[in-house]
Design a protein around this motif. Sequence first.
Motif, short mmCIF file in Angstrom:
data_model
loop_
_atom_site.label_atom_id
_atom_site.label_comp_id
_atom_site.label_asym_id
_atom_site.label_seq_id
_atom_site.Cartn_x
_atom_site.Cartn_y
_atom_site.Cartn_z
N LEU A 168 5.86 -2.22 2.65
CA LEU A 168 4.81 -1.83 3.58
C LEU A 168 3.46 -2.37 3.10
O LEU A 168 2.68 -2.94 3.88
CB LEU A 168 4.77 -0.31 3.68
CG LEU A 168 3.67 0.24 4.58
CD1 LEU A 168 3.98 -0.12 6.02
CD2 LEU A 168 3.55 1.73 4.43
N LEU A 169 3.17 -2.19 1.81
CA LEU A 169 1.87 -2.60 1.28
C LEU A 169 1.73 -4.11 1.30
O LEU A 169 0.62 -4.63 1.51
CB LEU A 169 1.69 -2.05 -0.13
CG LEU A 169 1.48 -0.53 -0.16
CD1 LEU A 169 1.74 0.03 -1.54
CD2 LEU A 169 0.04 -0.20 0.26
N LEU A 170 2.84 -4.81 1.09
CA LEU A 170 2.78 -6.27 1.18
C LEU A 170 2.38 -6.68 2.59
O LEU A 170 1.57 -7.60 2.78
CB LEU A 170 4.14 -6.87 0.84
CG LEU A 170 4.34 -7.36 -0.59
CD1 LEU A 170 5.77 -7.80 -0.78
CD2 LEU A 170 3.40 -8.52 -0.89
N ALA A 171 2.95 -5.98 3.57
CA ALA A 171 2.61 -6.31 4.95
C ALA A 171 1.15 -5.98 5.23
O ALA A 171 0.50 -6.65 6.03
CB ALA A 171 3.51 -5.53 5.91
N MET A 172 0.62 -4.95 4.55
CA MET A 172 -0.76 -4.53 4.82
C MET A 172 -1.78 -5.35 4.06
O MET A 172 -2.81 -5.73 4.60
CB MET A 172 -0.95 -3.06 4.42
CG MET A 172 -0.43 -2.06 5.43
SD MET A 172 -0.50 -0.42 4.73
CE MET A 172 -2.26 -0.20 4.56
N LEU A 173 -1.52 -5.57 2.78
CA LEU A 173 -2.54 -6.14 1.90
C LEU A 173 -2.31 -7.60 1.59
O LEU A 173 -3.17 -8.24 0.96
CB LEU A 173 -2.61 -5.34 0.59
CG LEU A 173 -2.85 -3.84 0.73
CD1 LEU A 173 -2.78 -3.17 -0.62
CD2 LEU A 173 -4.19 -3.57 1.39
N GLY A 174 -1.18 -8.12 1.98
CA GLY A 174 -0.93 -9.52 1.69
C GLY A 174 -0.51 -9.72 0.25
O GLY A 174 -0.48 -8.78 -0.54
N PRO A 175 -0.16 -10.97 -0.11
CA PRO A 175 0.38 -11.21 -1.45
C PRO A 175 -0.70 -11.23 -2.52
O PRO A 175 -1.44 -12.21 -2.66
CB PRO A 175 1.05 -12.58 -1.31
CG PRO A 175 0.30 -13.24 -0.20
CD PRO A 175 -0.21 -12.18 0.72
N ASN A 176 -0.87 -10.14 -3.25
CA ASN A 176 -1.64 -10.12 -4.50
C ASN A 176 -1.01 -9.03 -5.33
O ASN A 176 0.08 -8.54 -5.00
CB ASN A 176 -3.13 -9.88 -4.22
CG ASN A 176 -3.39 -8.60 -3.46
OD1 ASN A 176 -3.39 -7.52 -4.03
ND2 ASN A 176 -3.57 -8.70 -2.15
N ALA A 177 -1.64 -8.62 -6.41
CA ALA A 177 -0.96 -7.68 -7.29
C ALA A 177 -0.99 -6.25 -6.77
O ALA A 177 -0.18 -5.42 -7.19
CB ALA A 177 -1.59 -7.73 -8.68
#
Lengths: 305, 298
Positions: A168-177
């Motif tokens: 979910l967070l990848l979808a929201m924040l994009g690829p970073n740490a």
Amino acid sequence: MSTAQRTALDLDRLRRERPRSRLARASLLGLVALVAYSWLGGDIALDDLFSTRRAENLARFLAVDAAPHALRGTDWGCSDWLAFAHGLWQDRGYAGLLQTLAISVLAIVLAGIAALGGAFLAARNVASPTPFGDAGRPGWPAWRVVAPLVRAWLVLLRAVPEYVWAFLLLAMLGPNAWPAVLALAIHNAGILGKLGAETVENLDPRPLSAWRSLGASRAQGAWLAALPLAANRYLLYFFYRFETCVREATVLGMLGVVSLGYWIQDSRAKQFYDEMLAFVVLGAGLVLAADLASALVRRALRRGA
Amino acid sequence: MSNPRPPPDPARRPFPVTPRVSVAASLLVAGLAAWLALDAPLARLVPESGGLAVAREFFAAALRPALDYEAPVPAGTPHILAQALAAARRTVVFATAAMSVALVLGIALGFLSTSAWWSGELSGGAGPLRRLCARTLGPTVWAAARLVIVVMRSVHELLWAVLFLAAFGLNTAGAVAAIAIPYGGTLAKIFSEMVEEAPRDAAWALRGAGATPLQVFVFGLVPRAAPDMAAYSFYRFECAVRSAAVLGFFGFPTLGYAIAQAFENLHYREVWTYLYALVALVLAIEAWSGALRRRFVA
């Protein structure tokens, strides 16, 4: 009556009066049935595992795939493999290792801070309407719902697996740490919050009531009585969860954050099994080191308690 | 003459630096250092508008999980609830099979990695065999078992799964082994710790009555640790169900497979249907173990 006879009678009575539980017996039977069903129900293809195809697969993996690509077919030795590993280490291994460690450290520190607040608000001896004498103050009945609400919130945080949070967070924040860090932090905040709340609830009630009788407010009671008493146990849980965090941080990389798991998944996708194996071993080394460090700190904490 | 100031009494410092204070302070520093080492600018914490929409849609879907597929499916596909039930059943099957192996591994390795049955501590006599056991055989076996446990535990179950996938191809027994190996190691570690920390009263009594060290171990120590061991095994069963579900992300037919597919198709309501199935499974096991625990602890 001889002593032997009396002993036999006592043993007989002990045997008759031993605690028995229908629930425990039914559970045991149910578990045995479940195990039998799981193996015999046809879902687990044991015969397939021992088929010739699998054997060929395994032989090829061990003989060919696991060997460094550049050295395949040559007569290579230990030093060749070390050179290969050294190249990987300089190329991606060291950076991935550092990244994995940083993700887990930041995640567990964030989780620890967040869960500390949650632990007090979920503990029924701190967050309850009556003991702090705020009866009559405006809004005091609101404390009745704080602990159950925070508890439900903590359940939600830990019930959703960290992988789902990460997706979910990848979808929201994009690829970073951040997706990996926050996914681990959220899940572990739920767990640490629960463990912390239990710790606070199981504390010796006397220090807390002493502060209360001196007129301490809820926050003062929590800070002066509950926190010092609960701190050691909380830190023990913290380090126990840190060990888990390191394990999971490796794996979360497989979803796309650049940690060791990313390189494992990457080499798996390219079928570079030699590299994949090396990265898995590297991850195991990191887990090992983290476990060791955590065990040392926990021992120091136990001694200092 | 000025009065020399008395040296500060460490016990009366306003904020005593106990081990836990220094640990907490160094943790904060470590967290900060980790943040600096990562590519994690604070600005990236703010989701883009698209990201916010995703989150809103995802959590809104939580309130109305899919009771039917969100998109047309090929004819003959079972109903989504039947699909969820079947995936849940397979999740439990994988977890149960893995736990049964892990328990055997855990008990065997846990026994070998416990020092109580061979160290002189609980043994009565001092025959040559006993001494050989305590001086050479015991420590060797103990160290070997510890090493095996450490190796089993340091590789995550998903990485074991990846290794088995590479070595065998997609095979359900590989998934079972992937869970059973790290879980067996963890059970062994915890079991041996529980036995070593169990109350020694019965053990001393048996020793006084002339029991051999092995008898003392089996009848004096293990029963004292058994309730804790059972409770912990149940907890790990719960974890195994979660792990089995997550293995689905790698193509094994458990709940994770359904979740990953629904996620990829952006069918968030279906994701929640499967998530609720997983939560229900975990809660059911928790209720079961809770009932058992209350029966024995209270």
